[in-house]
Structures are given as structure tokens and as C-alpha cells.
Scaffold this active site. Structure first.
Site, PDB file in Angstrom:
ATOM      1  N   GLU A 129       8.581  -2.135  -1.435  1.00  0.00           N
ATOM      2  CA  GLU A 129       7.665  -1.583  -2.347  1.00  0.00           C
ATOM      3  C   GLU A 129       8.658  -0.290  -3.390  1.00  0.00           C
ATOM      4  O   GLU A 129       8.042   0.524  -3.326  1.00  0.00           O
ATOM      5  CB  GLU A 129       6.451  -1.142  -1.587  1.00  0.00           C
ATOM      6  CG  GLU A 129       5.623  -2.007  -0.995  1.00  0.00           C
ATOM      7  CD  GLU A 129       4.239  -1.488  -0.732  1.00  0.00           C
ATOM      8  OE1 GLU A 129       3.807  -0.265  -0.699  1.00  0.00           O
ATOM      9  OE2 GLU A 129       3.372  -2.298  -0.861  1.00  0.00           O
TER      10      GLU A 129
ATOM     11  N   GLU B 234       2.358  -9.132   2.018  1.00  0.00           N
ATOM     12  CA  GLU B 234       1.221  -8.363   2.611  1.00  0.00           C
ATOM     13  C   GLU B 234      -0.127  -8.561   2.386  1.00  0.00           C
ATOM     14  O   GLU B 234      -0.538  -8.059   1.331  1.00  0.00           O
ATOM     15  CB  GLU B 234       1.773  -6.839   2.627  1.00  0.00           C
ATOM     16  CG  GLU B 234       2.969  -6.317   3.320  1.00  0.00           C
ATOM     17  CD  GLU B 234       3.285  -4.981   3.300  1.00  0.00           C
ATOM     18  OE1 GLU B 234       2.085  -4.092   3.241  1.00  0.00           O
ATOM     19  OE2 GLU B 234       4.172  -4.440   3.380  1.00  0.00           O
TER      20      GLU B 234
HETATM   21  C1  GAL Z   1       2.327  -1.173   2.459  1.00  0.00           C
HETATM   22  C2  GAL Z   1       3.585  -1.007   3.166  1.00  0.00           C
HETATM   23  C3  GAL Z   1       3.534  -1.221   4.614  1.00  0.00           C
HETATM   24  C4  GAL Z   1       2.267  -0.518   5.108  1.00  0.00           C
HETATM   25  C5  GAL Z   1       1.015  -0.923   4.316  1.00  0.00           C
HETATM   26  C6  GAL Z   1      -0.219  -0.115   4.533  1.00  0.00           C
HETATM   27  O1  GAL Z   1       2.288  -0.527   1.143  1.00  0.00           O
HETATM   28  O2  GAL Z   1       4.734  -1.922   2.461  1.00  0.00           O
HETATM   29  O3  GAL Z   1       4.452  -0.871   5.139  1.00  0.00           O
HETATM   30  O4  GAL Z   1       2.432   0.657   5.056  1.00  0.00           O
HETATM   31  O5  GAL Z   1       1.140  -0.684   2.939  1.00  0.00           O
HETATM   32  O6  GAL Z   1      -0.649  -0.534   6.028  1.00  0.00           O
END
Ligand code: GAL
Length: 846
Positions: free
Chosen positions: A188, A257
Site C-alpha cells: 500500500e 485484501e
Molecule cells: C491494510 C494493510 C494490511 C492491514 C489492513 C488492516 O491496509 O495492507 O496490512 O493493516 O489494512 O487490517
């Protein structure tokens, strides 16, 4: 005649060349590539379902089962970050054992026949201490994290290289016959680039080129990085990603994600994300041409030891994931997603062969149709309305779509799955007291004395930043000074005590005056800073002020988070003296890193036997700064275990020398809790529980850390909790429920349809099953009609078939599992013929 041998030679040579070319070609196709539709493995475009399981967040003993459950849940890929600070605790000193056995973990995934997406980072965010960076990294001269900075780039490249070389040496990339089909560099970085501009862009480009230069033979991705240079694929992270397109038309649309829930912070409520909404978000992504979805997290697990980031990230990283913190299925989420995956896989051929055509079916309804040249056809019928059902007409057939839902039709005709109709059972879990031997835990205590100037390691004028001093070797740093109070102070006579004010950059603080706890203050994830202000019982003469400053996990996200401070930075002032206000900030302060008990390793068997513990009536109770220990036998059985810490304040807990993590049940969750509808846009605060209660009450104690007898449980309590309230519990299924509408597609139905065994409408079935070793002991609720409510709190509606219980009582009691067809005759006839009915049932497992 004479030409024959020549011909033969030519033929042989040609055949040889052909074989050579073929083998070259096939070894090329054995590597992983991509095009605009999908990741291509062995020449096949694939729709891939993936799930995050972070290896250090469970134990190696749990890994095979977690991976198997992921496979049974219909996943193709396991995604994990690589945790640099776990692997390189000090520069050049590597660790890949136990929970950090990365190669072992990947090999298990391979054994299970799944692929791996390896997110090397090495910045990982992940609510992990310091975002995965070792703390020593910060102290390399000239270091600036995640930027176009030579010391940083050198260190990042060295570690990335190290991991890639390890993977290559073990032949773990798919191009070598291994399971790794993709890697990730950075994490990110786009939002950082947006803030920092050109120099950040240069770093991103460098990171991309460095990664690609490592020649892994499989694609690299960068998540949330819109300008990821070719050939790197930029991907999406969010609760919904249907809106996302990669930065080039020839890259596939991938979602790295999909947050299945959210993390818990100490002081915050526990977030939940409805299974219907997770399924909806996935179907919405796939219908828009997406071909890779990763659930973050699929198993969240536990932030053991001091691995939680934040600050203030809780020890549990359960995440409301499809597999719960303890490794048990979270139902109905796991089952509903499994059914979704099966439905999507039935469409795979059409999905990878065609682009969707979109037609409007109503003001808020759409059809996405994938029609391949070879005749395959898959359709997704969507109702985006979050309040109303919609009946739509598609290819001359009527379809009923619940609010905020998508129906999947793998043949453009039959609905096999609707995201808002859960066919899978749900389960209510419970924490049951587990026996640790006669009379429960028998505690002994050891008093960690309040440190004072004499115990200090060094003394300087002024206040020091905490992490610079501790290098995060411990949560604890003592700041100690003395204050001289003259006999003529008016407060000594009128009793109006002076007020001490301590400003700290975080994260928590206990204030001791002459050895007595005078108060506590702490920040939160949103604002780690704190101010202690309270009247303090000073007396004439020299007074000892001892401030115990605590870190609660280092930050893991934010622009240059490595520069954020912790500890008592001041000012520290006293008000209400004859002189008015006295500033203590610049006087002499003495420091002591860590606790005496830490130095003595009281958490280990040998360390704990080096001091005298107190037991019986002499034992400390509700005292701050107290170590407690108990020896106990492991409870029988193999259900997961947890320690119920609700009677305690704040501290850390160890079993047989292993740290279970920080506990802090005294930090109550503030926020908005209550029922929530699956329909409508989800946000991390939409569906929460535990308001007003401990953010985290139970702490996972992995079975594999126990011996049959003589286990040593040690805890350090900072505030003064009562250890006699601590108990060991096991986590089991209390009851299972099915909640199914008439005519609703179910898994069995469409499995049979997919196999061609059945045509036309199938009647759904309710399936109930308890955990292995359990049996259905009673039917707590059953109603065929118009029942209301949810698993655990069902109620009869206006319409109820009087024989609703009979079928279940006859066929389920005494069984581990049972299935009942949902049809009027099964329940003694139709109780309300013109009404749409459903069946809700809850069975108790024992
Ligand atoms: C995303 C990040 C993950 C985790 C998630 C929240 O932005 O890439 O590593 O932090 O948020 O759980």
C-alpha cells in the site's frame, strides 16, 4: 533407396527438435504469467480464491489443520506476509524456527495442493509491531523508512534477496515446481506516494525494479499502488473492489485484501462483518471481471508475545475471519463462502473466456452475463437495493432477489447460490470451564518493587524518548526523580495536595509516589498521547517519583511512523507548592529499562525458581506490580483453550516460558454496538460487539504449548487485578442452527444439478452437524413457518407448523450430524399456504 537413411535422419532430427521445442515451451508454460483476464498457471487462466493465514499468528501444530480447512473452504491460494522482525531479531542474525518456519509453512501449503501468494514486503503493516520492520533498522545511521534513502534501500534489498534466495534454494516458486505463484513487494505504498510526491515515486520505481530483477519466474504485485510499473500488477485492498481497474488494460483485475472483518484494539469494540456482505462483495467483484480474491484474514490468529502493533492492537487478531482465532470454523461465514466458491468455480470456464455484458434489469438491478464462444454461459443477477426485494425477469424467467444480493447462475438459467441466502449452518460457540486439577489454579505471588533512583541504570538531565532507550526490548521504562519538599509548605498544613502533571507521548503510564501507585493514564490507537494529572501525597523531605512508562506495540502505519515518539517527554510539573508551579522536566532523571522480574526471567521455570514466592493468606491480591504463578495439569480433550482474564487489569502472560501476549481486560470497549443489517455498505464500525466490556477477555493458550502435567503459568499484573478470578476455558460448539428459506438454493441442490443428476427445482435441506466427538443432545428451537430472529435467539412467528420439532427430534438427537428436507409434509402439512416460509432450527451440541 539411397535417400531413405537421409529421410530417416531428417525425421529423427525433426522429432528431436520438436521434442526439444515442446519441452522448452512446456517449461515456459509451467511458469506463471497473466493477461487481461487472469493469472495464467500452466497455460490456464484461473479464477483464484485466496486467504491470508499469517504463519506466526498460530503454531506450527495448528498449520496443517488451518490449511486443510482453507482447502475445504474452497481456497486455491494461501497468502501470507513475511515478518522481517521475526526473522532477523538482530542484524545478520536470522531465525526461521518454530512459528517463524516460513519454508515449513509453505511446504505444508504445497502438500495440501494449494498455491502461495508470498507478500515479502518487507514492510507489511498488518497491525504487526513496527509494520514488520526490526527496531534496530531505525538506528542504522541516516535511516529513513520506505523512502528513496540509501541505507533503507540497501537493507530492504538485502532482506528481500535473502527471502527470494531461500525460496529458490528450496525450489518453492511455481516456475521451479513449487507452490508460490506470486509475490508482493512493498505494501500500500500508493497513499504514501500521494502524500510525499516525487522522491516517493522514485523509491516505488526502485522497489519495483529491484523485485523484478530477482527473477523469480512468477509475477510480482504491488497493492494500492496505482502507478506500479510494468510488469508488476497493481491490485486493490478494500471492503469492496468492484470499482477497481488495474493501471493497464493487459493486467488482470485482482483483489489482494478483502477484509473479512476488522482488527480489535484495546479500548475498542470487536468488529464483525456479516457473511452475506462478504459474499456480496466477492460476487460483485467477479461479475465485473475480477479473477483473484484474497480474504484478509481467512485465519487471523493471535498476536503472541509482543508482536502486536498499533499501538494498542489487541492480542487477539481474530478479525472475524472464516476460521476463528482458535482454528475453529466460524459459521456460517466459512460455510457460506465455501458455497460461494463452489458456485464461482462452476462459472470458471465462462468467466475466463468472455467479457461480461451488462444489462439493466430494473432501477437498481443488473445482469452480468459471461457468454463464451464455445457456448459456456454464466450469469450474475444483482439487486443493489439495500432495503427491498426485487423480482427481475432474465431470459424470460423470473428471479427473486433479496436486498443487497447477487444470484449466481452457472448455466445462465439455474440459481445455485444467492449471497444473502445462507444455506450453510451457523454455530454458537461457548467458553466452558476446563479442569486444571482440584481447586483450580493455586497462585503464588512475587512483588515487583517500585523502582527508585538507586535501581537505575543511568541518570541524565531531562526526559528521554522511550524507544530510543529501550530499543523495544521491553514494554517498560522507569523514569525516576526526587522532589524536595520544605517543612513550610502550606499544603502540609491545609491538606490540599499538590497536583502532578505528566505529559507523555504514550502509550500508558503508572505514577508511583514514594513507592505507592498514585494513578494511571493511557492513550488509545487514535491518540496514543496521554496526560496524567492528579494530586499526589508528597511529604516534607525527599519524595521519590517513579513513573513506569509503557509501550503497547509500536506503530505499524502512517507517514514516517518510525519517527513517532513514546514515553514521558514532558513537561512534568508540580502545582500547588508555595512557589506556585515547579517544572521537573529538566532536573535529573534516572532510568531503568524493564522490570526486575524480566531481568530474572520469572516467566521461565528456572527463572521463577530463583526467587521466593508467597502463597496462601500472605499472597498479594489486588496489588499493582505483582508477578503471579501457578502450576497446573493440562485439561483432557483437544478443544482449543483460553485463559479467562476478566478479573485482571493489564499485563503480560506466559505459559511454560512462551509469551501468550499482552492482556488488558480493564480497558473497556467504547463505541457503538448493536444489531446490524447485512444489507448496505459495510464499514469497520458498522457491526460491533463488547461495548462497555473488555475489548479482550479470553487469551488463546495453544494446546501444543502444554505438557500433560506441571505447566507453569506466569503473569505480570501492573494494576492490581485479582488472580483468583482467572480460569482456564475450552472453546466448543454450543449449538448449531440452520435458517433456510423455501426454494432457496443450497449446496447439495446445486452439487446435484452441476453433476447433471437433477433438473428443475430442488427442495433445500437443513444440515446440522456438531464438532467431532459431540452429539446433538436436544432441539432448542424449530419452526417451519415465519420464525424470526437469529441463531441463539430464534422466536416463532405468526405462522408455525406444529410438528416443526418432530422431524428433528426423531432424526437428529444422538447423532453428530443430520439432514432434513424442508417441505410441508415433513412438518405435518403447510401451516400457511400462501405465505413464503422458512425453517429455523437450533440444535444443542454436547
Ligand atoms: C491494510 C494493510 C494490511 C492491514 C489492513 C488492516 O491496509 O495492507 O496490512 O493493516 O489494512 O487490517
Amino acid at each position: 533407396m539411397g535417400s531413405k537413411p537421409v529421410m530417416w535422419n531428417v525425421l529423427v532430427t525433426n522429432a528431436f527438435l520438436f521434442l526439444l521445442l515442446f519441452s522448452l515451451f512446456s517449461s515456459v508454460t509451467a511458469s506463471v504469467t497473466y493477461d487481461e483476464k487472469a493469472i495464467i498457471i500452466n497455460g490456464q487462466r484461473r479464477i483464484l480464491m485466496s486467504g491470508s493465514i499469517h504463519y506466526p499468528r498460530s503454531t506450527p501444530e495448528m498449520w496443517p489443520d488451518l490449511i486443510q480447512k482453507a482447502k475445504d473452504g474452497g481456497l486455491d491460494v494461501i497468502q501470507t506476509y513475511v515478518f522481517w522482525n521475526g526473522h532477523e531479531p538482530s542484524p545478520g542474525n536470522y531465525y526461521f524456527q518454530g512459528r517463524y518456519d516460513l519454508v515449513g509453512f509453505i511446504k505444508l501449503v504445497k502438500q495440501a495442493g494449494l498455491y502461495v501468494h508470498l507478500r515479502i514486503g518487507p514492510y507489511v503493516c498488518a497491525e504487526w509491531n513496527f509494520g514488520g520492520f526490526p527496531v534496530w533498522l531505525k538506528y542504522i545511521p541516516g535511516m529513513v523508512f520506505r523512502s528513496d534513502n540509501e541505507p533503507f534501500k540497501a537493507a530492504m534489498q538485502k532482506f528481500t534477496n535473502k527471502i527470494v534466495d531461500m525460496m529458490k534454494a528450496e525450489r518453492l516458486f511455481e516456475s521451479q515446481g513449487g507452490p508460490i505463484i506470486m509475490s508482493q513487494i512493498e505494501n500500500e505504498y500508493g497513499p504514501v506516494e500521494y502524500e510525499l510526491g516525487d522522491s516517493a515515486k522514485a523509491y516505488a520505481k526502485w522497489a519495483a525494479e529491484m523485485a523484478v530483477g530477482l527473477g523469480t519466474g512468477v509475477p510480482w504485485i504491488m497493492c494500492k499502488e496505482d502507478d506500479a510499473p510494468d510488469p508488476i500488477i497493481n491490485t486493490c485492498n478494500d471492503f469492496y473492489c468492484d470499482w477497481f481497474s488495474p493501471n493497464k488494460a493487459y493486467k488482470p483485475k485482482m483483489w489482494t485484501e478483502n477484509w473479512t472483518g476488522w482488527y480489535t484494539e484495546f479500548g475498542g469494540p470487536v468488529p464483525h462483518r456479516p457473511a452475506e456482505d462478504v459474499a456480496f462483495s466477492v460476487a460483485k467483484f467477479i461479475q465485473k471481471g475480477g479473477s483473484f480474491v484474497n480474504y484478509y484474514m481467512y485465519h487471523g490468529g493471535t498476536n503472541f508475545g509482543r508482536t502486536a502493533g498499533g499501538p494498542f492492537i489487541a492480542t487477539s487478531y481474530d478479525y472475524d475471519a472464516p476460521i476463528d482465532e482458535y482454528g475453529l470454523l466460524r459459521q456460517p461465514k466459512w460455510g457460506h463462502l465455501r458455497d460461494l466458491h463452489k458456485a464461482i468455480k462452476l462459472c470458471e470456464h465462462a468467466l475466463v473466456s468472455a467479457n461480461p455484458t451488462v444489462t439493466k434489469l430494473g432501477s437498481n438491478q443488473e445482469a452480468h452475463v459471461f457468454q463464451s464462444k464455445s457456448g459456456a454461459c454464466a450469469a450474475f443477477l444483482a439487486n443493489y437495493d439495500s432495503n427491498s426485494f426485487a423480482t427481475v425477469s432474465f431470459r424470460n424467467t423470473k428471479y427473486n432477489l433479496p436486498p443487497w444480493s447477487i444470484s449466481i447462475l452457472p448455466d445462465c438459467k439455474n440459481t445455485v447460490f444467492n449471497t444473502a441466502r445462507i444455506g450453510s449452518q451457523s454455530a454458537q460457540m461457548k467458553m466452558t470451564p476446563a479442569s486444571v486439577g482440584v481447586g483450580g489454579f493455586s497462585w503464588q505471588s512475587y512483588n515487583e518493587e517500585t523502582a527508585s533512583v538507586e535501581d537505575s541504570s543511568f541518570t541524565v538531565a531531562g526526559l528521554l524518548e522511550q524507544i530510543n532507550v529501550t530499543r523495544d526490548s521491553t514494554d517498560y521504562l522507569w523514569y525516576m526523580t526526587t522532589v524536595q519538599i520544605g517543612p513550610n509548605e502550606i499544603f502540609l498544613k491545609n491538606g490540599q495536595l499538590p497536583v502532578l502533571t505528566v505529559m507523555s507521548a504514550g502509550h500508558a503510564l503508572h505514577v508511583f509516589i514514594n513507592g505507592q501507585l498514585s494513578g494511571t493514564a493511557y492513550g488509545s490507537l487514535e491518540n496514543p498521547k496521554l496526560t496524567f494529572s492528579g494530586s499526589v501525597p508528597l511529604r516534607a523531605g525527599i519524595n521519590k517519583i517513579s513513573l513506569l512508562s509503557l509501550s503497547v506495540g509500536l506503530p505499524n502505519v502512517g507517514i514516517h511512523y518510525e519517527t513517532w515518539n513514546a514515553g514521558v517527554l514532558g513537561p512534568v510539573t508540580l502545582k500547588g507548592l508555595n512557589e506556585g508551579r515547579r517544572d521537573l522536566s529538566w532536573q535529573k532523571w534516572s532510568y531503568k529499562i524493564g522490570l526486575k522480574g524480566e531481568a530474572l526471567s520469572l516467566h521461565t521455570l528456572s527463572g521463577s525458581s530463583s526467587v521466593e514466592w508467597v502463597e496462601g493468606s500472605q499472597m498479594a491480591r489486588k496489588q499493582p506490580l505483582t508477578w503471579y504463578k501457578a502450576i497446573f495439569n493440562a485439561p483432557a480433550g483437544n478443544e482449543p483453550l483460553a485463559v479467562d482474564m476478566n478479573s485482571m487489569g493489564k499485563g503480560q502472560i506466559w505459559i511454560n516460558g512462551q509469551s501468550i501476549g499482552r492482556y488488558w481486560p480493564a480497558y473497556k470497549a467504547s463505541g457503538t454496538c448493536g444489531g446490524c443489517s447485512y444489507a448496505g455498505t459495510y464499514t469497520s464500525t458498522k457491526c460491533q460487539s463488547n461495548c462497555g466490556e473488555a475489548s479482550q477477555r479470553w487469551y488463546h493458550l495453544p494446546r501444543s504449548w502444554l505438557k500433560p502435567t506441571g505447566n507453569l503459568l506466569v503473569l505480570f499484573e501492573e494494576w492490581g487485578g485479582n488472580p483468583t478470578g482467572i480460569s482456564l476455558v475450552s472453546r466448543t460448539v454450543q449449538s448449531v442452527c440452520a435458517d433456510i428459506f423455501e426454494g432457496q438454493p443450497t449446496q447439495t441442490g446445486w452439487e446435484m444439478k452441476a453433476s447433471g443428476k437433477v433438473q428443475g427445482t430442488l427442495r433445500p435441506k437443513a444440515h446440522l452437524w456438531c464438532a467431532p466427538g459431540q452429539k446433538i443432545s436436544s432441539i432448542k428451537f424449530a419452526s417451519y413457518g415465519t420464525p424470526q430472529g437469529m441463531c441463539g435467539s430464534f422466536q416463532e412467528g405468526n405462522c408455525h407448523a406444529h410438528k416443526s420439532y418432530d422431524a428433528f427430534e426423531k432424526r437428529c438427537i444422538g447423532q453428530q450430524l443430520c439432514s432434513i428436507t424442508i417441505a410441508p409434509e415433513v412438518f405435518g402439512g403447510d401451516p400457511c399456504p400462501s405465505t413464503r416460509k422458512k425453517l429455523s432450527v437450533e440444535a444443542v451440541c454436547k
